[in-house]
Write an enzyme that holds these catalytic residues in place. Structure first.
Site, short mmCIF file in Angstrom:
data_model
loop_
_atom_site.label_atom_id
_atom_site.label_comp_id
_atom_site.label_asym_id
_atom_site.label_seq_id
_atom_site.Cartn_x
_atom_site.Cartn_y
_atom_site.Cartn_z
N ASP A 60 0.85 -1.19 0.00
CA ASP A 60 0.00 0.00 0.00
C ASP A 60 0.89 1.24 0.00
O ASP A 60 2.06 1.20 0.39
CB ASP A 60 -0.95 0.00 1.21
CG ASP A 60 -0.34 -0.62 2.45
OD1 ASP A 60 0.90 -0.73 2.52
OD2 ASP A 60 -1.09 -1.01 3.35
N GLU A 68 -6.10 3.11 3.81
CA GLU A 68 -6.56 3.67 5.08
C GLU A 68 -8.00 4.17 5.04
O GLU A 68 -8.50 4.68 6.04
CB GLU A 68 -5.65 4.85 5.48
CG GLU A 68 -4.19 4.49 5.71
CD GLU A 68 -3.96 3.74 7.01
OE1 GLU A 68 -4.93 3.57 7.78
OE2 GLU A 68 -2.81 3.33 7.26
#
Length: 368
Positions: free
Chosen positions: A66, A126
């Site tokens: 990520d 997130e």
């Protein structure tokens, strides 16, 4: 460019979820300079592809990292400290991306493997519902037999040179909870003329947190009652999170929340709305991949720590729900401090360990 330089560039230029435009451009340019085929994916992400020199090229392994940062003002004081005010790689995603780059760089130069290797630099981990949903919506692996999707996350509870593994359910499914209570606001001294929205929300919060158990977490982190010492507000809101490991229990708690809302509404003569934002599914590790990774880690002199299930969540769960998957924790040392804080500073020595582990797993699976 080496992995540490790659990481420090990302750390100095962090971007929030789905705002990773400069990050995407940097990754695309850096991979292209290495001669690695790559393209944009999921709006602000990058998909890399490397074909081996032999074997069935439709058989694939996918490596995922990520790339988004958090809305935190950095206080580490390092020379490569964030240059973007109020934004910081406080969760270690810059480390994850650097390790993936290191694996791709090495395997692109060698190409001594069978099949095809994909690398996903994924945006928006997130933020619910997570960038993984956008990646998978594009069907990037259509026509390929995906043997495994592999991801890793830095962990300061483990020292450098240690890896945390667990077969089966590893990280929880998460849902965002929002409650809205509305009624007649009014003067706090003339209670008979108003509906007690604040007390009603307190009751709703207590009923909600009473649903906690050893296998589930239900927490309220924010309550807004915008009244005054002598004003009962007409609307009160609350927000929280829910973490579960079992889909049946997840649905059961959802139903209980709705029933509690009805009970509170009737008890206080107010309107209660429940909004459940379904988040990531549970991260579930393939058993065979997990035990194979334990053997490989030991062969690489990486210490294996068997871990308990974690109530933190990861949108990697979307991959594990679809393909055989492996997600593990990589030690960055206790001195790194806690993630999601302004002083989180992982030990960069962990990058070499992470590159070595992920590369060995990819080669093992592709060359079976």
């Amino acid at each position: 460019m080496n992995s540490i330089d790659f990481r420090r560039h990302l750390h100095r230029h962090p971007e929030l979820s789905f705002e990773e435009h400069a990050t995407q451009r940097f990754i695309l340019d850096t991979l292209a300079a290495e001669g690695i085929e790559c393209r944009a994916i999921a709006e602000t992400g990058v998909l890399a592809k490397i074909e081996g020199r032999r074997g069935n090229l439709t058989r694939a392994v996918v490596l995922r990292a990520d790339i988004d940062a958090l809305p935190i003002e950095e206080l580490t004081g390092v020379e490569y400290c964030s240059a973007n005010e109020g934004v910081m790689h406080a969760c270690g995603h810059d480390m994850h991306a650097a390790m993936l780059f290191g694996v791709l760089q090495t395997m692109s130069r060698e190409r001594d493997f069978e099949g095809t290797l994909f690398g996903i630099f994924q945006p928006g981990e997130e933020l619910n519902p997570g960038g993984a949903t956008k990646v998978l919506a594009e069907e990037p692996f259509a026509g390929y037999d995906v043997a495994a999707v592999i991801g890793q996350h830095v962990d300061s509870h483990l020292e450098v040179g240690e890896i945390g593994l667990r077969a089966g359910r590893f990280m929880a499914a998460n849902d965002e909870l929002r409650f809205y209570i509305s009624g007649r606001g009014g003067h706090a001294a003339r209670r008979q003329e108003a509906d007690d929205t604040v007390t009603a929300m307190c009751d709703m919060v207590m009923r909600t947190t009473a649903l906690n158990s050893p296998e589930s977490v239900v927490s309220i982190g924010r309550v807004i009652a915008d009244g005054a010492t002598n004003v009962i507000p007409a609307r009160v809101t609350a927000e929280g999170t829910m973490r579960t490991f079992d889909s049946a229990e997840r649905e059961s708690i959802h139903a209980l929340l709705q029933r509690n809302a009805v009970a509170v509404g009737e008890k206080y003569n107010v309107r209660v709305e429940v909004d459940i934002n379904h988040g990531y599914p549970c991260v579930e590790n393939d058993t065979l991949l997990t035990y194979e990774s334990m053997i490989i880690a030991q062969d690489e002199n990486i210490v294996v720590r068997e871990m308990e299930a974690m109530t933190t969540a990861e949108d990697f769960g979307h991959y594990s729900a679809r393909y055989p998957s492996l997600f593990y924790r990589l030690g960055v040392g206790a001195a790194a401090g806690n993630s999601h804080t302004a002083t989180f500073l992982p030990d960069e020595a962990a990058i070499e360990v992470g590159v070595r582990m992920m590369r060995r797993m990819a080669l093992h699976i592709l060359n079976k």
